[in-house]
Design a protein around this motif. Structure first.
Motif, PDB file in Angstrom:
ATOM      1  N   SER A   1       6.104  61.232   8.206  1.00 39.53           N
ATOM      2  CA  SER A   1       4.852  60.453   8.352  1.00 39.53           C
ATOM      3  C   SER A   1       5.070  59.235   9.244  1.00 39.53           C
ATOM      4  CB  SER A   1       4.329  60.028   6.984  1.00 39.53           C
ATOM      5  OG  SER A   1       4.106  61.145   6.185  1.00 39.53           O
ATOM      6  N   MET A   2       5.606  59.469  10.414  1.00 38.24           N
ATOM      7  CA  MET A   2       5.917  58.395  11.343  1.00 38.24           C
ATOM      8  C   MET A   2       4.875  58.341  12.444  1.00 38.24           C
ATOM      9  SD  MET A   2       9.939  59.336  11.845  1.00 38.24           S
ATOM     10  CE  MET A   2      10.550  57.827  12.527  1.00 38.24           C
ATOM     11  N   PRO A   3       4.600  57.148  12.977  1.00 37.33           N
ATOM     12  CA  PRO A   3       3.786  57.075  14.194  1.00 37.33           C
ATOM     13  C   PRO A   3       4.531  57.772  15.336  1.00 37.33           C
ATOM     14  CG  PRO A   3       4.209  54.865  13.314  1.00 37.33           C
ATOM     15  CD  PRO A   3       4.985  55.824  12.496  1.00 37.33           C
ATOM     16  N   LEU A   4       3.812  58.270  16.308  1.00 38.19           N
ATOM     17  CA  LEU A   4       4.400  59.075  17.375  1.00 38.19           C
ATOM     18  C   LEU A   4       5.477  58.332  18.155  1.00 38.19           C
ATOM     19  CD1 LEU A   4       4.358  61.773  18.853  1.00 38.19           C
ATOM     20  CD2 LEU A   4       2.631  60.812  20.381  1.00 38.19           C
ATOM     21  N   TRP A   5       5.333  57.033  18.340  1.00 32.82           N
ATOM     22  CA  TRP A   5       6.287  56.301  19.161  1.00 32.82           C
ATOM     23  C   TRP A   5       7.662  56.193  18.504  1.00 32.82           C
ATOM     24  CZ3 TRP A   5       8.457  51.748  17.420  1.00 32.82           C
ATOM     25  CH2 TRP A   5       7.831  51.128  16.348  1.00 32.82           C
ATOM     26  N   GLN A   6       7.733  56.262  17.172  1.00 31.68           N
ATOM     27  CA  GLN A   6       9.036  56.143  16.517  1.00 31.68           C
ATOM     28  C   GLN A   6       9.933  57.361  16.748  1.00 31.68           C
ATOM     29  OE1 GLN A   6       8.198  55.052  12.458  1.00 31.68           O
ATOM     30  NE2 GLN A   6       7.988  52.881  12.981  1.00 31.68           N
ATOM     31  N   PRO A   7       9.449  58.596  16.589  1.00 33.79           N
ATOM     32  CA  PRO A   7      10.326  59.724  16.927  1.00 33.79           C
ATOM     33  C   PRO A   7      10.687  59.778  18.413  1.00 33.79           C
ATOM     34  CG  PRO A   7       8.441  60.497  15.676  1.00 33.79           C
ATOM     35  CD  PRO A   7       8.232  59.049  15.947  1.00 33.79           C
ATOM     36  N   VAL A   8       9.761  59.377  19.277  1.00 32.70           N
ATOM     37  CA  VAL A   8      10.071  59.355  20.711  1.00 32.70           C
ATOM     38  C   VAL A   8      11.196  58.349  20.974  1.00 32.70           C
ATOM     39  CG1 VAL A   8       9.167  58.757  22.990  1.00 32.70           C
ATOM     40  CG2 VAL A   8       7.798  60.145  21.434  1.00 32.70           C
ATOM     41  N   LEU A   9      11.095  57.171  20.368  1.00 25.98           N
ATOM     42  CA  LEU A   9      12.148  56.167  20.509  1.00 25.98           C
ATOM     43  C   LEU A   9      13.457  56.664  19.911  1.00 25.98           C
ATOM     44  CD1 LEU A   9      12.887  53.307  21.428  1.00 25.98           C
ATOM     45  CD2 LEU A   9      12.245  52.509  19.165  1.00 25.98           C
ATOM     46  N   ALA A  10      13.384  57.379  18.786  1.00 29.73           N
ATOM     47  CA  ALA A  10      14.592  57.919  18.157  1.00 29.73           C
ATOM     48  C   ALA A  10      15.293  58.914  19.075  1.00 29.73           C
ATOM     49  CB  ALA A  10      14.234  58.592  16.831  1.00 29.73           C
TER      50      ALA A  10
ATOM     51  N   LYS B   1      25.757  52.826  11.910  1.00 30.76           N
ATOM     52  CA  LYS B   1      25.350  51.442  11.640  1.00 30.76           C
ATOM     53  C   LYS B   1      24.397  50.915  12.711  1.00 30.76           C
ATOM     54  CE  LYS B   1      29.510  50.513   9.062  1.00 30.76           C
ATOM     55  NZ  LYS B   1      30.843  49.960   9.067  1.00 30.76           N
ATOM     56  N   VAL B   2      24.691  51.231  13.964  1.00 32.97           N
ATOM     57  CA  VAL B   2      23.814  50.788  15.053  1.00 32.97           C
ATOM     58  C   VAL B   2      22.434  51.432  14.910  1.00 32.97           C
ATOM     59  CG1 VAL B   2      23.467  50.905  17.552  1.00 32.97           C
ATOM     60  CG2 VAL B   2      25.686  50.276  16.645  1.00 32.97           C
ATOM     61  N   SER B   3      22.394  52.713  14.562  1.00 31.01           N
ATOM     62  CA  SER B   3      21.118  53.413  14.380  1.00 31.01           C
ATOM     63  C   SER B   3      20.332  52.823  13.216  1.00 31.01           C
ATOM     64  CB  SER B   3      21.357  54.902  14.123  1.00 31.01           C
ATOM     65  OG  SER B   3      22.031  55.483  15.200  1.00 31.01           O
ATOM     66  N   GLN B   4      21.007  52.541  12.112  1.00 32.05           N
ATOM     67  CA  GLN B   4      20.330  51.951  10.956  1.00 32.05           C
ATOM     68  C   GLN B   4      19.776  50.573  11.268  1.00 32.05           C
ATOM     69  OE1 GLN B   4      23.225  52.130   7.811  1.00 32.05           O
ATOM     70  NE2 GLN B   4      22.700  54.241   7.299  1.00 32.05           N
ATOM     71  N   ILE B   5      20.518  49.778  12.003  1.00 30.22           N
ATOM     72  CA  ILE B   5      20.034  48.436  12.365  1.00 30.22           C
ATOM     73  C   ILE B   5      18.799  48.552  13.257  1.00 30.22           C
ATOM     74  CG2 ILE B   5      20.572  46.391  13.759  1.00 30.22           C
ATOM     75  CD1 ILE B   5      23.448  46.590  12.683  1.00 30.22           C
ATOM     76  N   LEU B   6      18.849  49.431  14.257  1.00 28.28           N
ATOM     77  CA  LEU B   6      17.705  49.582  15.162  1.00 28.28           C
ATOM     78  C   LEU B   6      16.466  50.019  14.406  1.00 28.28           C
ATOM     79  CD1 LEU B   6      16.612  49.676  18.125  1.00 28.28           C
ATOM     80  CD2 LEU B   6      17.076  52.118  18.011  1.00 28.28           C
ATOM     81  N   PHE B   7      16.584  51.036  13.566  1.00 26.17           N
ATOM     82  CA  PHE B   7      15.398  51.520  12.880  1.00 26.17           C
ATOM     83  C   PHE B   7      15.007  50.647  11.690  1.00 26.17           C
ATOM     84  CE2 PHE B   7      16.228  55.066  15.573  1.00 26.17           C
ATOM     85  CZ  PHE B   7      14.939  55.365  15.988  1.00 26.17           C
ATOM     86  N   GLY B   8      15.929  49.840  11.196  1.00 24.74           N
ATOM     87  CA  GLY B   8      15.544  48.828  10.229  1.00 24.74           C
ATOM     88  C   GLY B   8      14.670  47.760  10.861  1.00 24.74           C
ATOM     89  N   ILE B   9      14.896  47.491  12.143  1.00 29.15           N
ATOM     90  CA  ILE B   9      14.086  46.506  12.873  1.00 29.15           C
ATOM     91  C   ILE B   9      12.718  47.080  13.249  1.00 29.15           C
ATOM     92  CG2 ILE B   9      13.936  45.221  15.044  1.00 29.15           C
ATOM     93  CD1 ILE B   9      17.015  44.893  14.870  1.00 29.15           C
ATOM     94  N   ILE B  10      12.687  48.316  13.767  1.00 32.92           N
ATOM     95  CA  ILE B  10      11.416  48.856  14.246  1.00 32.92           C
ATOM     96  C   ILE B  10      10.570  49.475  13.145  1.00 32.92           C
ATOM     97  CG2 ILE B  10      12.333  49.272  16.548  1.00 32.92           C
ATOM     98  CD1 ILE B  10      12.242  52.268  15.854  1.00 32.92           C
ATOM     99  N   ALA B  11      11.179  49.855  12.021  1.00 34.61           N
ATOM    100  CA  ALA B  11      10.422  50.478  10.931  1.00 34.61           C
ATOM    101  C   ALA B  11      10.882  49.918   9.588  1.00 34.61           C
ATOM    102  CB  ALA B  11      10.578  51.991  10.960  1.00 34.61           C
ATOM    103  N   PRO B  12      10.628  48.645   9.340  1.00 30.51           N
ATOM    104  CA  PRO B  12      11.070  48.070   8.071  1.00 30.51           C
ATOM    105  C   PRO B  12      10.352  48.739   6.898  1.00 30.51           C
ATOM    106  CG  PRO B  12       9.677  46.515   9.236  1.00 30.51           C
ATOM    107  CD  PRO B  12       9.886  47.692  10.149  1.00 30.51           C
ATOM    108  N   GLY B  13      11.094  48.939   5.812  1.00 28.89           N
ATOM    109  CA  GLY B  13      10.525  49.560   4.618  1.00 28.89           C
ATOM    110  C   GLY B  13      10.769  51.055   4.536  1.00 28.89           C
ATOM    111  N   ASN B  14      11.278  51.646   5.583  1.00 31.48           N
ATOM    112  CA  ASN B  14      11.596  53.079   5.532  1.00 31.48           C
ATOM    113  C   ASN B  14      13.023  53.285   5.123  1.00 31.48           C
ATOM    114  OD1 ASN B  14       9.121  54.051   6.199  1.00 31.48           O
ATOM    115  ND2 ASN B  14       9.521  54.099   8.385  1.00 31.48           N
TER     116      ASN B  14
END
Length: 121
Positions: free
Chosen positions: A71-80, A108-121
């Protein structure tokens, strides 16, 4: 983390060497040998006509699967997908130079990036 940082700096230097004009990199116009020749003969090399469509198709399929599954917005999987391409290149460079797979640092780098762009997931 150090291996990833070293690989990122090395990759940026190679990218700058490819993108910037040769006169900017080598102001004396000294001719240097091309030490990064591909050892495979041309009939064994994979052309961009093969890998580019495969990369695009795999990226689109990955994005199509990730969007509804999490259930992600389209830009998040594209960024991933874009981020994973960059990190994969860095990981391969680090593995080739050190014989150590930097899985922990990449995670760790991936978790930090997605913790910043998608907090709460």
């Amino acid at each position: 983390a150090i291996m990833l940082a070293d690989s990122a700096v090395s990759l940026s230097m190679i990218t700058a060497k490819v993108i910037l004009p040769q006169s900017f990199i080598n102001p004396n116009n000294d001719v240097e040998e091309d030490d990064e020749l591909d050892p495979a003969p041309p009939n064994q090399q994979i052309t961009w006509r093969i890998w580019l469509p495969g990369l695009v198709i795999a990226s689109v399929v990955c994005t199509i699967i990730l969007k509804p599954m999490f259930s992600m917005p389209l830009w998040q999987p594209v960024l991933a997908v874009l981020f994973s391409l960059l990190v994969a290149v860095l990981a391969v460079r680090a593995l080739g130079e050190t014989d150590l797979n930097p899985v922990s640092g990449i995670g760790k780098v991936s978790q930090i990036l997605f913790g910043i762009i998608a907090p709460g997931n």
